[in-house]
Design a protein around this motif. Structure first.
Motif, PDB file in Angstrom:
ATOM      1  N   SER A  75       0.837  -1.191   0.000  1.00 14.36           N
ATOM      2  CA  SER A  75       0.000   0.000   0.000  1.00 14.36           C
ATOM      3  C   SER A  75       0.876   1.246   0.000  1.00 14.36           C
ATOM      4  O   SER A  75       2.026   1.221   0.428  1.00 14.36           O
ATOM      5  CB  SER A  75      -0.906  -0.002   1.236  1.00 14.36           C
ATOM      6  OG  SER A  75      -1.901   0.987   1.149  1.00 14.36           O
ATOM      7  N   GLY A  76       0.331   2.350  -0.511  1.00 15.57           N
ATOM      8  CA  GLY A  76       1.065   3.604  -0.486  1.00 15.57           C
ATOM      9  C   GLY A  76       2.026   3.794  -1.637  1.00 15.57           C
ATOM     10  O   GLY A  76       2.951   4.602  -1.542  1.00 15.57           O
ATOM     11  N   SER A  77       1.815   3.082  -2.739  1.00 12.19           N
ATOM     12  CA  SER A  77       2.746   3.181  -3.874  1.00 12.19           C
ATOM     13  C   SER A  77       2.512   4.438  -4.707  1.00 12.19           C
ATOM     14  O   SER A  77       3.362   4.808  -5.510  1.00 12.19           O
ATOM     15  CB  SER A  77       2.619   1.950  -4.768  1.00 12.19           C
ATOM     16  OG  SER A  77       1.334   1.905  -5.377  1.00 12.19           O
ATOM     17  N   MET A  78       1.354   5.073  -4.536  1.00 14.56           N
ATOM     18  CA  MET A  78       1.059   6.285  -5.293  1.00 14.56           C
ATOM     19  C   MET A  78      -0.005   7.101  -4.570  1.00 14.56           C
ATOM     20  O   MET A  78      -0.667   6.614  -3.647  1.00 14.56           O
ATOM     21  CB  MET A  78       0.599   5.930  -6.711  1.00 14.56           C
ATOM     22  CG  MET A  78      -0.719   5.184  -6.774  1.00 14.56           C
ATOM     23  SD  MET A  78      -1.188   4.753  -8.470  1.00 14.56           S
ATOM     24  CE  MET A  78      -1.376   6.379  -9.201  1.00 14.56           C
ATOM     25  N   ASN A 170      -8.917   4.573  -3.669  1.00  7.08           N
ATOM     26  CA  ASN A 170      -8.641   3.913  -2.388  1.00  7.08           C
ATOM     27  C   ASN A 170      -7.657   2.783  -2.618  1.00  7.08           C
ATOM     28  O   ASN A 170      -7.830   1.980  -3.540  1.00  7.08           O
ATOM     29  CB  ASN A 170      -9.931   3.370  -1.765  1.00  7.08           C
ATOM     30  CG  ASN A 170      -9.826   3.242  -0.261  1.00  7.08           C
ATOM     31  OD1 ASN A 170      -9.212   4.069   0.406  1.00  7.08           O
ATOM     32  ND2 ASN A 170     -10.445   2.217   0.296  1.00  7.08           N
ATOM     33  N   ASP A 171      -6.617   2.726  -1.782  1.00  3.72           N
ATOM     34  CA  ASP A 171      -5.550   1.738  -1.954  1.00  3.72           C
ATOM     35  C   ASP A 171      -5.880   0.455  -1.200  1.00  3.72           C
ATOM     36  O   ASP A 171      -6.865   0.377  -0.460  1.00  3.72           O
ATOM     37  CB  ASP A 171      -4.237   2.328  -1.444  1.00  3.72           C
ATOM     38  CG  ASP A 171      -3.013   1.768  -2.164  1.00  3.72           C
ATOM     39  OD1 ASP A 171      -3.127   0.699  -2.801  1.00  3.72           O
ATOM     40  OD2 ASP A 171      -1.952   2.413  -2.093  1.00  3.72           O
ATOM     41  N   TRP A 172      -5.020  -0.570  -1.386  1.00  3.36           N
ATOM     42  CA  TRP A 172      -5.157  -1.805  -0.608  1.00  3.36           C
ATOM     43  C   TRP A 172      -5.123  -1.469   0.878  1.00  3.36           C
ATOM     44  O   TRP A 172      -4.345  -0.611   1.313  1.00  3.36           O
ATOM     45  CB  TRP A 172      -4.016  -2.773  -0.907  1.00  3.36           C
ATOM     46  CG  TRP A 172      -3.873  -3.218  -2.317  1.00  3.36           C
ATOM     47  CD1 TRP A 172      -2.841  -2.942  -3.160  1.00  3.36           C
ATOM     48  CD2 TRP A 172      -4.770  -4.067  -3.064  1.00  3.36           C
ATOM     49  NE1 TRP A 172      -3.037  -3.540  -4.379  1.00  3.36           N
ATOM     50  CE2 TRP A 172      -4.207  -4.248  -4.354  1.00  3.36           C
ATOM     51  CE3 TRP A 172      -5.982  -4.679  -2.764  1.00  3.36           C
ATOM     52  CZ2 TRP A 172      -4.831  -5.006  -5.342  1.00  3.36           C
ATOM     53  CZ3 TRP A 172      -6.605  -5.450  -3.744  1.00  3.36           C
ATOM     54  CH2 TRP A 172      -6.029  -5.606  -5.006  1.00  3.36           C
ATOM     55  N   SER A 200       0.293   1.428  -8.223  1.00  2.00           N
ATOM     56  CA  SER A 200       1.026   2.111  -9.294  1.00  2.00           C
ATOM     57  C   SER A 200       1.254   1.190 -10.481  1.00  2.00           C
ATOM     58  O   SER A 200       1.152   1.609 -11.636  1.00  2.00           O
ATOM     59  CB  SER A 200       2.366   2.631  -8.767  1.00  2.00           C
ATOM     60  OG  SER A 200       3.131   1.577  -8.204  1.00  2.00           O
ATOM     61  N   THR A 201       1.529  -0.083 -10.217  1.00  2.27           N
ATOM     62  CA  THR A 201       1.737  -1.061 -11.289  1.00  2.27           C
ATOM     63  C   THR A 201       0.427  -1.365 -12.003  1.00  2.27           C
ATOM     64  O   THR A 201       0.381  -1.454 -13.234  1.00  2.27           O
ATOM     65  CB  THR A 201       2.341  -2.363 -10.723  1.00  2.27           C
ATOM     66  OG1 THR A 201       3.596  -2.074 -10.118  1.00  2.27           O
ATOM     67  CG2 THR A 201       2.528  -3.410 -11.814  1.00  2.27           C
ATOM     68  N   ILE A 202      -0.640  -1.516 -11.228  1.00  2.00           N
ATOM     69  CA  ILE A 202      -1.949  -1.841 -11.807  1.00  2.00           C
ATOM     70  C   ILE A 202      -2.413  -0.728 -12.743  1.00  2.00           C
ATOM     71  O   ILE A 202      -2.889  -0.987 -13.856  1.00  2.00           O
ATOM     72  CB  ILE A 202      -2.975  -2.098 -10.687  1.00  2.00           C
ATOM     73  CG1 ILE A 202      -2.555  -3.320  -9.859  1.00  2.00           C
ATOM     74  CG2 ILE A 202      -4.381  -2.291 -11.262  1.00  2.00           C
ATOM     75  CD1 ILE A 202      -3.383  -3.536  -8.610  1.00  2.00           C
ATOM     76  N   ILE A 203      -2.257   0.515 -12.302  1.00  6.29           N
ATOM     77  CA  ILE A 203      -2.658   1.651 -13.135  1.00  6.29           C
ATOM     78  C   ILE A 203      -1.716   1.808 -14.325  1.00  6.29           C
ATOM     79  O   ILE A 203      -2.152   2.114 -15.446  1.00  6.29           O
ATOM     80  CB  ILE A 203      -2.748   2.927 -12.282  1.00  6.29           C
ATOM     81  CG1 ILE A 203      -3.974   2.827 -11.364  1.00  6.29           C
ATOM     82  CG2 ILE A 203      -2.821   4.184 -13.150  1.00  6.29           C
ATOM     83  CD1 ILE A 203      -4.195   4.005 -10.460  1.00  6.29           C
TER      84      ILE A 203
END
Length: 306
Positions: A75-78, A170-172, A200-203
């Protein structure tokens, strides 16, 4: 006679010494055996604990197992956004040309296959107001509408991993348990991600929309063992098959995991994710109520297809 008595005493003395030696030897052997057995039992016990800690733990359900060592959520990657803007339609192309909405219901399951639709997600902020199915039908007539992600019943705030219009809402959730989300990409392809992949990777991979609540039942064409969350309640699911047709699936009360999995086996699904269930479960097709909410529940997140 005196020599005989001395010899006899000496003989008895030797016998007593031998007996004492044998006795102490037996005692020593017993102590060693007991120690060795205790040490072996300790080793076996430690091995059992180690094996148990590294093995799947059985759930309360007879259907499956869950991992005892779930990876930590990334969590918190972006940065998240407060508002993703006006909901945008995303085309989900299939390599088949079929009827847009096909009723395939059977065996306690309401199943609709959706071919080549455009898809819209209604949540644009974490505080998107709850709305009734009737309201959504009026705004998006002649569409298929089903409840989607879960929300806090007290605050009404949407929960789970949420993307709309390619923006992270909303993040994990932070925690050592595996979470899943059904993602529709900008090019219309579909994939289930879990919380080991950062937002960030998913987006970056092209995510346009995500839907989140529960476990994955099928992922990348493979059945995921039950974690016990699919129980006696009414359940709602989103899925896609190898030809990239979308499916909405709602189970009747008491359908259960085994019956659900048997019911969808012939669909050859690539991905299938549990969405918000229970009283939130509801489905409408072209203005007709197919599955009504048990308590006429208003929800913030719907998946709409046309």
């Amino acid at each position: 006679m005196g020599n005989y008595r001395k010899h006899k005493k000496s003989k008895y003395k030797h016998i007593r010494i031998i007996g004492i030696v044998i006795l102490f030897g037996a005692i020593a052997f017993g102590i060693y055996s007991l120690s060795e057995k205790t040490f072996t039992n300790k080793k076996l016990s430690a091995l059992h604990i180690a094996q148990t800690n590294n093995s799947p733990k059985k759930t309360n359900e007879v259907n499956g197992y869950i991992s005892s060592d779930s990876p930590k959520a990334v969590s918190g990657s972006m940065q998240i956004v407060a508002n993703s803007g006006v909901p945008q339609w995303v085309k989900v192309p299939s390599n088949e040309q079929l009827n847009r909405f096909t009723d395939m219901s059977k065996d306690g399951l309401t199943i609709y296959r959706i071919n080549n639709p455009e898809v819209l997600k209604t949540v644009t902020t974490l505080k998107t107001p709850r709305r009734s199915m009737t309201d959504i039908e009026k705004e998006y007539p002649n569409t298929l509408i089903m409840n989607a992600s879960a929300f806090n019943m007290t605050t009404g705030q949407i929960v789970g991993f949420q993307i709309n219009n390619g923006f992270l809402l909303n993040d994990w959730a932070v925690g050592n348990y595996l979470q899943y989300a059904f993602v529709i990409n900008k090019n219309g392809s579909c994939k289930i991600y879990d919380s080991t992949t950062p937002a960030s990777t998913i987006i970056k991979n092209g995510a346009a929309q995500s839907y989140d609540f529960g476990t994955a039942l099928i992922r990348d064409g493979k059945t995921v063992p039950s974690d016990g969350s699919v129980n006696w309640e009414i359940h709602a699911f989103i899925a896609n098959d190898k030809s990239n047709n979308l499916y909405v699936i709602l189970s009747d009360t008491n359908a259960g995991y085994d019956n659900i999995m048997k019911g969808v086996a012939s669909l050859h699904l690539e991905n299938m994710l549990l969405l918000d269930s229970g009283g939130s479960s509801q489905l409408s097709v072209k203005g007709k109520t197919i599955v009504a909410s048990q308590d006429n529940r208003a929800v913030p997140d719907y998946i709409v297809m046309k």
